[in-house]
Each structure stands twice: as C-alpha cells, then as structure tokens.
Design an enzyme around this catalytic site. Structure first.
Site, mmCIF file in Angstrom:
data_model
loop_
_atom_site.group_PDB
_atom_site.id
_atom_site.type_symbol
_atom_site.label_atom_id
_atom_site.label_comp_id
_atom_site.label_asym_id
_atom_site.label_seq_id
_atom_site.Cartn_x
_atom_site.Cartn_y
_atom_site.Cartn_z
ATOM 1 N N SER A 150 50.551 33.012 44.894
ATOM 2 C CA SER A 150 49.465 33.688 44.791
ATOM 3 C C SER A 150 49.750 35.325 45.420
ATOM 4 O O SER A 150 48.751 35.973 45.116
ATOM 5 C CB SER A 150 47.909 33.201 46.276
ATOM 6 O OG SER A 150 47.664 32.458 45.309
ATOM 7 N N SER A 207 47.163 40.088 46.802
ATOM 8 C CA SER A 207 47.839 38.541 46.369
ATOM 9 C C SER A 207 47.026 39.274 45.094
ATOM 10 O O SER A 207 46.268 39.753 44.594
ATOM 11 C CB SER A 207 46.717 37.845 46.711
ATOM 12 O OG SER A 207 45.479 37.381 47.465
ATOM 13 N N TYR A 208 46.825 37.392 44.019
ATOM 14 C CA TYR A 208 46.913 36.850 42.882
ATOM 15 C C TYR A 208 45.391 38.080 42.621
ATOM 16 O O TYR A 208 43.957 37.555 42.675
ATOM 17 C CB TYR A 208 46.617 35.764 42.392
ATOM 18 C CG TYR A 208 46.339 36.176 40.901
ATOM 19 C CD1 TYR A 208 47.051 35.998 40.012
ATOM 20 C CD2 TYR A 208 44.956 35.293 40.449
ATOM 21 C CE1 TYR A 208 46.976 36.159 38.664
ATOM 22 C CE2 TYR A 208 44.652 34.322 39.058
ATOM 23 C CZ TYR A 208 45.872 35.072 38.186
ATOM 24 O OH TYR A 208 45.820 34.999 37.001
ATOM 25 N N PRO A 209 45.146 39.228 41.453
ATOM 26 C CA PRO A 209 43.423 39.628 41.196
ATOM 27 C C PRO A 209 43.164 38.626 40.498
ATOM 28 O O PRO A 209 41.423 39.316 41.248
ATOM 29 C CB PRO A 209 44.566 40.762 40.295
ATOM 30 C CG PRO A 209 45.694 40.241 40.071
ATOM 31 C CD PRO A 209 46.468 39.473 40.494
ATOM 32 N N HIS A 260 42.331 30.141 43.914
ATOM 33 C CA HIS A 260 43.072 31.088 44.811
ATOM 34 C C HIS A 260 41.878 31.257 45.691
ATOM 35 O O HIS A 260 41.237 31.432 45.820
ATOM 36 C CB HIS A 260 43.835 32.653 43.553
ATOM 37 C CG HIS A 260 44.835 32.022 42.487
ATOM 38 N ND1 HIS A 260 46.098 32.259 42.963
ATOM 39 C CD2 HIS A 260 44.670 31.547 41.473
ATOM 40 C CE1 HIS A 260 46.637 31.507 41.853
ATOM 41 N NE2 HIS A 260 45.843 31.718 41.187
#
Length: 495
Positions: free
Chosen positions: A137, A319-321, A375
């Site tokens: 992530s 972190s992962y958008p 996520h």
C-alpha cells in the site's frame, strides 16, 4: 530467476531502486541479493497495454451500424495490444518466454485495475508459469522489501481480476450497443451525429442535465427581510423579523410597514435558547473524499488530484491513492506515533504538537479492520519529504493528507448555538442566531468553513430590555440551484 511486472515505468524503477540494478531497454536487471538470490528482471506495462477488440473483429457484419445487428454480445471477449504500446509488449513477451524466468511476480497497482492490466498481458503472452502477487500500500523502501518477502499466492487476488474483467466487458456491451442504438434512432429524427452512451457517463450526464433543467426553469422571485439593530444596555446585535417561522416577506409594502412600526420602539429579550453541539474529527481520506475536498478548496479536478497523489505515491510519501476505505488496521495505527513525530519537526505542522491524543490505535472511529477493503485509508508514510521541494500542487495535496491524520489525534470540537427572540413593543418578534466556540479541538488543525457559520452574539438573558436603534428593509431574490462542481459529482457518483 523471477520476472517482476509493474504497471508503469516509474513504478518499476521504484521497485528496483532498493536493490543493485542495471537499466536495460524496456526493463531493469536486478543483481543477486538476499531477497532474489538468483537476481530478477523488472519490466512494466504502460497502463492499459491491452484493449477489448472492436465489434467487426468478432463478426465482419458488425462493422455496419444497423439495428438488425443489435445487441452485439460476443461469445468470448477478446483483448488485443494497442498499437502505440506494441514495442513495450514485445519486451515483456520476450522476458516472459525467457527459459531462465521460472516465476512471475505480478506487481501491478494493488487494486482491481492493476490486477486486470498485468493478467491481460500474461493471457496474451500465453504465460503459464507460476505467479505470485506483490501487494503493498506504499512505495517506501521498507514496504517494498517487506512486500517481496511476503508475496501472496495469485489465487488470493484472482477474484479482483474477474471483477475488473467483468466491469470492462459490461462497459463494452453498454457502450457499443447503446451508442449505436441511440445514434441510429436519432438519425431517423434528423440528427446526423454519433452519440456516445456509457455505463458511467450517461447516468452522470443525466444528473448534470437534470440540474441544468432545474436552473433553466427556475423563476427568480423578489423577497424582502426586515432587519433590526438592537441595543440592550450597550450589548448590540441584529435580528430578522419573523412571522409564523418565516423571515422572508413577499410584499415590500408589508416589510416597509413593519420597519416603520419598529423604529425607535422599546425592545425586550423574550426567549434565549442555547444548544451545545459536538463535532468529531473527520474520518481519514479515501480517494473520492480527497478529490471532493481538493476540488472544494483548490478547484482541482478529480483527475488532477489523482495525478498529484500518484506522484506522491511513487515517491513513497503517501499510501496507495486509489483506496475506497476511510479506516486503517491496528497495525497501521501503531505506526502513526513514529510518522507524527517526524512530521512534528516540519515548520508548517510544529504548532500542532504535542498532540492531545498520543495514539488512536484503540479508537474504532478510525481503526476498524472490517471496514478496510483492499487498502486502508490514505495516510502519509514514514518517508517524509522535504516539503519545500514539493511542487505547489503536491504540497497542497500532501498537506490535506497530513492534517487529516493530525486532526484525528485531536479531541472533538464543541460549539454552543444560541437563538434569541426579541420582541419590539411587545408585538414584533425578531430572531437572532449566533455561535460561540467553546472548545476548538480538531478545528485548530483543519479550520473548516462551516456551512452554519453564525455571527457571535453577546451574552443575553430573558427579560433584558433596551431599544431598537435602527430598522432597515433588505431586498433580495430567490436563487436557482447551483451547478454541480466536479467534487460534488464525485460524491454523487458514489451513490
């Protein structure tokens, strides 16, 4: 040897960057190390390298636009390589078929589109080699190393591929058939254009058209309000004349008559009602909430916000958008004190420290594993950037993500809303509303612009007497509904 396939070139470079490596044409060679004893290759897609084929490639007769051919539903959907990305596909295919490569590591974005992009490539290369899934992530060095050491079995994420594949096929069925249907029917009505219909675009367009018709058909009407300025032994405030709960007057003559009656007359506070309200800090951001906020604050389009977020993600700063969750796991919450400690040394944030709440790991408002989907919420990583080196747009988006996390470590905000009824000459009732901030709480960090922003009122008690200093009539017009902003559309499209 293992072959790592990333979704984009810069992502591939980031994955390789923590190992000794050598750049080649369209791929990177990783030298032997503790994670990859035999070394590895890293290559990448360029987003969607593959696309669903056009109707005529299934049946030649489908090339002609005719109502007789609808609906067009292939027995088996097929993908092809887009022409402008054929060169990179050839690089991937050569590596996939290299006999030295014994295992594939799927390193597309950890979401359904990333799942689809890489698996489609492997389908077209007819790859049957064993596959593992890198699922991380954030792109910090620690996350990358840990992710490679804890690879998932490909079966654990296969359902996401089926989900994305099904969605793509649904888009094809609706788009290809409905666009032809409406274009052909409208041609019979004298329209020569081609009309595009889509599974997502058309209902979204319908929202915009509905609102546009509301604006077009809106008839503005004038109204008047009577405003009185009171003085209660030095305490000054303003009120609106109210009749049967309504402050707007439809006839100017009546408003003028009320104003004339009230001028210079004695006034008395007849009622004071106070209500205390508590406001919890906002949840952490997911992508749509962040896009809506960035549009509201900076007028950023949803695409611009995602593009900026993607850059920050590639740098390992957030972190992962593309997360759709606003919650984190306890494991993530336990990393917050270290991240916040690093943020406390940044000039823009040092005034918020020390934090009133040192840890939210036990706070179910934010920490809820059942509500974490693929996520967790968007958060800053431990890889804190030099904020001054960020672009202006990156700085704005990074600030939103950082302050949302800091605000979560603050207490609730408490305000008291007061409604005062003032009687003029014992007959005409005027309403005054105000707010007093009792505890600032998290609003010290985020300072939102309240929709219910009310002016401050002096401390008043029932029975206080004074006079009406001034009375005025204010003319206004009813306003049509406003057009949707892109941020509002993002929120509407979620539901």
């Amino acid at each position: 040897m293992k072959l790592i396939i990333a979704e984009k070139p810069d992502q591939g470079s980031t994955l390789a960057s923590i190992f000794k490596h050598k750049k080649q044409n369209g791929f990177i060679e990783i030298f032997s190390n503790d994670v990859f004893p035999e070394g590895a290759y890293v290559t990448w897609a360029i987003g969607h390298i593959c696309q669903l084929v056009s109707p005529e490639k299934y049946q030649q007769g489908w090339k002609k636009w005719s109502l007789d051919h609808l609906p067009m539903i292939p027995e088996q959907f097929e993908y092809e390589v887009t022409k402008d990305k054929a060169k990179q596909f050839a690089v991937i295919k050569k590596l996939v078929t290299d006999p030295r490569v014994t295992e594939i590591i799927h390193a597309g974005d950890a979401g359904r589109e990333g799942e689809l992009i890489i698996r489609n490539i492997l389908r077209l290369t007819k790859c049957h080699k064993p596959m593992k899934r890198l699922w991380i992530s954030s792109l910090t060095a620690n996350s990358i190393r840990e992710g490679f050491q804890k690879l998932l079995d490909e079966q654990q994420t296969r359902s996401l591929y089926f989900e994305a594949y099904t969605r793509a096929c649904a888009d094809w069925v609706v788009g290809m058939n409905a666009s032809r249907l409406y274009s052909l029917l409208l041609q019979k009505q004298g329209f020569s254009d081609v009309f595009s219909v889509g599974r997502v675009q058309t209902p979204t367009l319908a929202l915009i058209v509905k609102r546009e018709l509301e604006i077009e058909n809106f008839k503005s009407e004038p109204f008047w309000e009577v405003l009185a300025h009171f003085n209660m032994d030095g305490k000054k405030y303003t009120g609106k004349w109210q009749n049967d709960g309504e402050t707007r007057v439809n006839k100017k003559e009546l408003a003028d008559k009320v104003a004339a009656f009230c001028k210079g007359k004695p006034a008395e506070v007849s009622e004071v009602q106070s209500e205390r309200k508590e406001f919890l800090p906002p949840l952490l951001y997911n992508l749509s909430a962040l896009q809506a906020e960035a549009n509201k604050r900076f007028k950023f389009s949803p695409k611009k916000t995602l593009d900026v977020m993607q850059k920050l993600y590639q740098k390992g700063n957030v972190s992962y958008p593309r997360s759709d969750s606003r919650y984190v796991t306890k494991e993530e919450a336990n990393t917050f004190p270290d991240i916040l400690n690093k943020l406390s040394h940044i000039k823009d944030y040092e005034s918020f420290f020390p934090l009133p709440i040192t840890s939210i790991s036990e706070n179910k408002r934010y920490v809820n594993e059942k509500k974490v989907t693929d996520h967790y919420a968007i958060i800053p990583t431990e890889q804190i950037p030099n904020v001054e080196r960020l672009t202006p747009d990156e700085k704005k988006i990074y600030d939103l993500v950082v302050t949302s996390l800091i605000a979560a470590h603050y207490s609730k905000a408490i305000a008291e809303y007061t409604t005062v009824t003032t009687l003029v000459d014992g007959r005409a009732a005027f309403i005054s509303k105000g707010k007093v901030q009792i505890e600032e709480g998290w609003r010290k960090v985020l300072k939102p612009k309240d929709n219910d922003d009310e002016p401050a009122l002096p401390k008043l008690t029932e029975g206080e007497q004074g006079k009406t200093d001034k009375v005025e009539v204010k003319e206004s017009k009813t306003q049509p509904p406003k057009r949707y902003t892109e941020g509002q559309l993002i929120t509407l499209m979620k539901t």
